[in-house]
Structure formats: C-alpha cells, structure tokens
Design a protein around this motif. Structure first.
Motif, PDB file in Angstrom:
ATOM      1  N   SER A 269       0.958  -1.018   0.011  1.00 43.47           N
ATOM      2  CA  SER A 269      -0.414  -0.004   0.176  1.00 43.47           C
ATOM      3  C   SER A 269       0.714   1.092   0.028  1.00 43.47           C
ATOM      4  O   SER A 269       0.583   2.938  -0.376  1.00 43.47           O
ATOM      5  N   GLU A 270       1.937   0.854   0.805  1.00 43.79           N
ATOM      6  CA  GLU A 270       2.407   2.560   0.671  1.00 43.79           C
ATOM      7  C   GLU A 270       3.800   2.412  -0.805  1.00 43.79           C
ATOM      8  O   GLU A 270       3.405   3.779  -1.074  1.00 43.79           O
ATOM      9  N   ARG A 271       3.491   1.456  -0.860  1.00 38.44           N
ATOM     10  CA  ARG A 271       4.437   2.037  -1.886  1.00 38.44           C
ATOM     11  C   ARG A 271       3.607   2.107  -3.191  1.00 38.44           C
ATOM     12  O   ARG A 271       4.067   2.381  -4.655  1.00 38.44           O
ATOM     13  N   ASN A 272       2.238   1.822  -3.259  1.00 36.06           N
ATOM     14  CA  ASN A 272       1.419   1.971  -4.703  1.00 36.06           C
ATOM     15  C   ASN A 272       1.503   0.424  -5.263  1.00 36.06           C
ATOM     16  O   ASN A 272       1.918   0.761  -6.540  1.00 36.06           O
ATOM     17  N   ILE A 273       2.045  -0.742  -4.758  1.00 35.35           N
ATOM     18  CA  ILE A 273       2.089  -1.871  -5.549  1.00 35.35           C
ATOM     19  C   ILE A 273       0.959  -2.503  -5.305  1.00 35.35           C
ATOM     20  O   ILE A 273       0.290  -3.018  -4.654  1.00 35.35           O
ATOM     21  N   HIS A 274       0.366  -3.254  -6.848  1.00 34.33           N
ATOM     22  CA  HIS A 274      -0.740  -4.205  -6.597  1.00 34.33           C
ATOM     23  C   HIS A 274       0.039  -5.310  -7.429  1.00 34.33           C
ATOM     24  O   HIS A 274       0.340  -5.873  -8.758  1.00 34.33           O
ATOM     25  N   LEU A 275      -0.643  -6.323  -6.598  1.00 32.96           N
ATOM     26  CA  LEU A 275      -0.780  -7.962  -7.010  1.00 32.96           C
ATOM     27  C   LEU A 275      -1.530  -8.488  -7.490  1.00 32.96           C
ATOM     28  O   LEU A 275      -2.748  -8.351  -7.347  1.00 32.96           O
ATOM     29  N   SER A 276      -2.143  -8.560  -8.814  1.00 28.57           N
ATOM     30  CA  SER A 276      -3.144  -9.488  -9.552  1.00 28.57           C
ATOM     31  C   SER A 276      -2.238 -11.037 -10.219  1.00 28.57           C
ATOM     32  O   SER A 276      -1.098 -11.216 -11.061  1.00 28.57           O
ATOM     33  N   PHE A 277      -3.026 -12.324  -9.799  1.00 26.77           N
ATOM     34  CA  PHE A 277      -3.037 -13.447 -10.131  1.00 26.77           C
ATOM     35  C   PHE A 277      -4.147 -14.038 -10.389  1.00 26.77           C
ATOM     36  O   PHE A 277      -5.051 -13.566 -10.763  1.00 26.77           O
ATOM     37  N   PHE A 278      -3.779 -14.796 -11.632  1.00 25.99           N
ATOM     38  CA  PHE A 278      -4.797 -15.235 -12.825  1.00 25.99           C
ATOM     39  C   PHE A 278      -4.112 -16.458 -13.052  1.00 25.99           C
ATOM     40  O   PHE A 278      -3.002 -16.975 -13.836  1.00 25.99           O
ATOM     41  N   SER A 279      -4.649 -17.744 -12.915  1.00 30.43           N
ATOM     42  CA  SER A 279      -5.103 -18.966 -13.397  1.00 30.43           C
ATOM     43  C   SER A 279      -5.850 -19.564 -14.622  1.00 30.43           C
ATOM     44  O   SER A 279      -6.965 -19.161 -14.495  1.00 30.43           O
ATOM     45  N   GLY A 280      -5.291 -20.633 -15.343  1.00 30.63           N
ATOM     46  CA  GLY A 280      -6.051 -20.877 -16.517  1.00 30.63           C
ATOM     47  C   GLY A 280      -5.855 -21.162 -17.839  1.00 30.63           C
ATOM     48  O   GLY A 280      -4.690 -20.909 -17.900  1.00 30.63           O
ATOM     49  N   SER A 281      -6.361 -21.310 -19.539  1.00 31.26           N
ATOM     50  CA  SER A 281      -5.285 -21.140 -20.303  1.00 31.26           C
ATOM     51  C   SER A 281      -5.727 -20.030 -21.089  1.00 31.26           C
ATOM     52  O   SER A 281      -6.525 -18.664 -20.429  1.00 31.26           O
ATOM     53  N   TRP A 282      -4.520 -20.083 -21.071  1.00 27.98           N
ATOM     54  CA  TRP A 282      -4.169 -18.591 -22.323  1.00 27.98           C
ATOM     55  C   TRP A 282      -5.063 -18.330 -22.984  1.00 27.98           C
ATOM     56  O   TRP A 282      -5.631 -16.963 -23.403  1.00 27.98           O
ATOM     57  N   SER A 283      -5.492 -19.587 -23.997  1.00 29.47           N
ATOM     58  CA  SER A 283      -7.030 -18.540 -24.542  1.00 29.47           C
ATOM     59  C   SER A 283      -8.071 -18.249 -24.377  1.00 29.47           C
ATOM     60  O   SER A 283      -9.236 -17.892 -25.417  1.00 29.47           O
ATOM     61  N   SER A 284      -8.520 -18.634 -22.849  1.00 29.29           N
ATOM     62  CA  SER A 284      -9.523 -17.477 -22.255  1.00 29.29           C
ATOM     63  C   SER A 284      -9.153 -16.500 -21.688  1.00 29.29           C
ATOM     64  O   SER A 284     -10.293 -15.944 -20.807  1.00 29.29           O
TER      65      SER A 284
END
Length: 399
Positions: A269-284
């Motif tokens: 939060s202090e450094r304004n860093i956002h982490l987003s995680f995703f799983s699954g097939s690239w085609s979707s």
C-alpha cells in the motif's frame, strides 16, 4: 505424462547433469506417453491475493538462487517444501473423483515435468528464467534502476516461481521509502499468470514474500536471510553446471505470522504496488484493463515448449501490447510495450516446440485480420552451450 530428458531445471535433487545429444533418426532423447484423449483446458480465473494468503503455511523452507553476475541471489521456496504442502491439499474421494485425484497426485510428483491440461511444470525454476533476469538487468534496469519499473504495468506469462518478477520487485523496492509528506508513488501493477492455481499458492506468492523479507528483515538490523557471498554465474554460463543449494547446505525457513503478512500488505500500500494473479488457459484469458488497456512490459520464459501453446501465447502477447516499432526500448514520449521471451532453442521430445516455431507464429500473428500485419522479432541474447538458449523481443507495429 512427460518428463524432459535434459535435467537442467534448477530444482533437481542432485547435481545437474549435462544435456543429452540431439536426437538422431535411430534414437530419441525423450519418449512421451502414447496419445490420450485431450484434457479440457482449465478455465481462466482471477485469484485474489487474500485467497492466496489464506492458503499459506505457517512456515516456508527456502534456498538461495544464484543470478548472473553481478546480481545478488534471490530467495526461492524449496521444491520439496512446496510438494510437501501439496500433499496436504484436500482431494476428492471415491469413484471417478478418486481416480482423478490419484492422477493429479502423480502429475504433481517428482518424476513429472508436464501433464498437458493438468500440470504445466510451474513448481520448478527453469534456467531460461535466470537468462531473462540477466537481460532485464543489462537492457532494462542498468541505466534507470527502480525508475524502469515504477509506474509500469508488468505481466509475467507462465510465471511459475516468478523469478523475473521477483527481480523487478527487488529493484522497485530498492527505492528509498517515501517520507510522511511525500505524495503516493505512481501505481505499479504486476499481473502474474500461471496455468495452475496451485502453483500460484505454492511457489509464486511464497517467493514474493521471501523477496519482501529479504529486503526488509525483522528486526531491521538483522542479517538478510539470503547469503550474498554465493558465487554469481556468468552471462553465458551453461547452467547445467551451476551448483544447486539445498536445505542440507543452507537450511533456512521463514515463519509467516500475521505480523509479517500485515507488514507485507502495508508495504504494498505504501509503495502503491498492486499484485494480480490469474490461472487457466491462455486461450481464455481476459485480463482486467490496465491503464490504457495494455501492458508496458511483458515477460515469459520456457513457455514455447509445445506447438499447441504457440498460437494462444502469441495472441495473448499481441492483445496485451501497445503498437510498438521494432527497436523500441522504452524511449520517453513514445508508447510501446517491451515483450521479452526466453526459451530453449529446442525442446527434445516435444513436437513443434522451441524458438523457430515460436518466431514463425509471431510473424504470422495478426496478419489474418483486415489490414493487419504480422509481428516482428529481434534476438537479444543467445547461448550455444549445452542445450541452446535464447532471449528475444517481439512486437506488433499495429497492435
């Protein structure tokens, strides 16, 4: 079910062996299993950070991973520790569900590198991820330091143990902390994509936490958990001969009390860093829009090992990129996306995988649209030692 015959991954339980000779007409270095009915691809989904945190163990075991000179090692969760936690995951019981559970257990075992549609090798650290860190250090970070990362949208495709992302996070967090009256830094977003949700749980987030604790030990004057006197590796070194550090050599573990996790979230939060995680097939994949709907930096390593992967991968790279002229390296005042791909020249025993097949698909990607044109490619680095390895840039002038 498949295991690569070259034993070059950086998580081997023994000293890594030299790569095998190329296959001849009479011999083969890999014997894939007979073809079976295709497994339905895993659907795309976003995995919230709080969900991944809820699956963390009380403690993780780790070892240092040497990086190309002059970089310091990175901390990385031990493979045996991740697999031990995997054994504790609740599995279905009875009938077809039990059969599927048994297959999944075998797929994630130490004798398996790849089970198409089930497990795509993300628990291990492969040497091309280290090559990619070397290129990032020399070509992206060297001149600008943390400024090369701050305020950017970064995506790592097929992240696994996420070594390139860990390096960029360590660079970003090397910036002096903001003072009480300083404005919030511009947002920096990391999008981490892996086929398997379990990989994100077992190694991706734990490794990010290790990087955080490496840079911000508790108490503040305590020594870093990663030794800094390990021998670095040279730029073009054959990584089959790089020593592997195991718990028997440097036994280390990191407790994960709630105070550590709270400190980690506060730092983001202090450094304004956002982490987003995703799983699954690239085609979707259908990524939430970043500012402008595109990425500033896209990284991928060891993802071109099968011909079936190439089209979905290149489509994802193109659709996530700004239109970018060949030769662009992030010059100010000009939009573009730096796409860096690291791979082995050839993947023994896997039809159609490797650099040449990937580059051919890139050159065609986008040309089928009205007024469209294919992508461009540019070699950045190559090593001919052992199994040939390559890092290159790709892009599309019309997006």
């Amino acid at each position: 079910m498949f295991k690569f015959d070259f034993d070059l991954d950086l998580d081997s339980d023994d000293e890594m062996s030299s790569p095998p000779p190329p296959p001849s007409a009479s011999t083969s270095t890999a014997q894939p299993e007979p073809e079976q009915a295709p497994v339905p691809a895993q659907p795309f989904q976003e995995i919230l950070l709080k969900d991944l945190i809820s699956h963390l163990p009380a403690e993780i075991s780790y070892s240092p991973l040497p990086l190309p000179a002059p970089l310091s090692p990175l901390a990385r969760r031990d493979l045996f520790d991740a697999r031990f936690q995997r054994m504790g995951v609740d599995l279905p019981e009875g009938g077809e569900a039990q059969d599927q559970a048994d297959e999944d257990e075998e797929a994630w075992g130490p004798e398996t590198d790849l089970v198409k549609g089930v497990y795509e090798g993300g628990l291990k650290t492969w040497e091309c991820a280290v090559d990619l860190v070397g290129v990032l250090s020399r070509e992206v970070v060297k001149e600008q330091g943390w400024r090369a990362v701050e305020g950017k949208s970064v995506m790592e495709v097929g992240c696994g143990t996420s070594i390139p992302t860990l390096y960029l996070l360590s660079v970003l967090l090397s910036k002096p902390p903001p003072g009480p009256s300083d404005p919030l830094p511009p947002p920096t977003s990391f999008y981490l994509l892996d086929y398997n949700k379990l990989v994100l749980q077992l190694v991706t987030l734990p490794n990010i936490l290790l990087t955080f604790r490496h840079l911000f030990p508790t108490p503040p004057d305590s020594p870093s958990p990663v030794p800094t006197n390990l021998p670095p590796i040279s730029e073009d070194e054959d990584l089959s001969h790089v020593p592997v550090f195991h718990p028997s050599d440097l036994l280390s573990s990191l407790p994960l009390p709630s105070s550590t996790l709270s400190s980690f979230l506060s730092l983001l939060s202090e450094r304004n860093i956002h982490l987003s995680f995703f799983s699954g097939s690239w085609s979707s994949f259908n990524l939430p829009p970043s500012p402008g709907g595109k990425m500033d930096l896209i990284l991928t390593s060891e993802t071109v090992y099968q011909s079936l992967n190439l089209k979905p991968l290149t489509t994802l790279l193109r659709e996530s990129s700004y239109p970018t002229r060949k030769g662009w390296m992030g010059e100010q005042g000009e939009d573009g996306t730096l796409v860096l791909v690291a791979a082995k020249v050839l993947y023994f025993g896997l039809e159609g995988g490797g650099v040449e097949g990937f580059l051919e698909v890139v050159r065609k990607e986008g040309s089928e649209r009205e007024g469209g044109e294919g992508g461009w490619t540019e070699e950045v680095w190559r090593s001919g030692k052992g199994v040939g390895r390559w890092v290159g840039r790709v892009g599309w002038e019309r997006g």
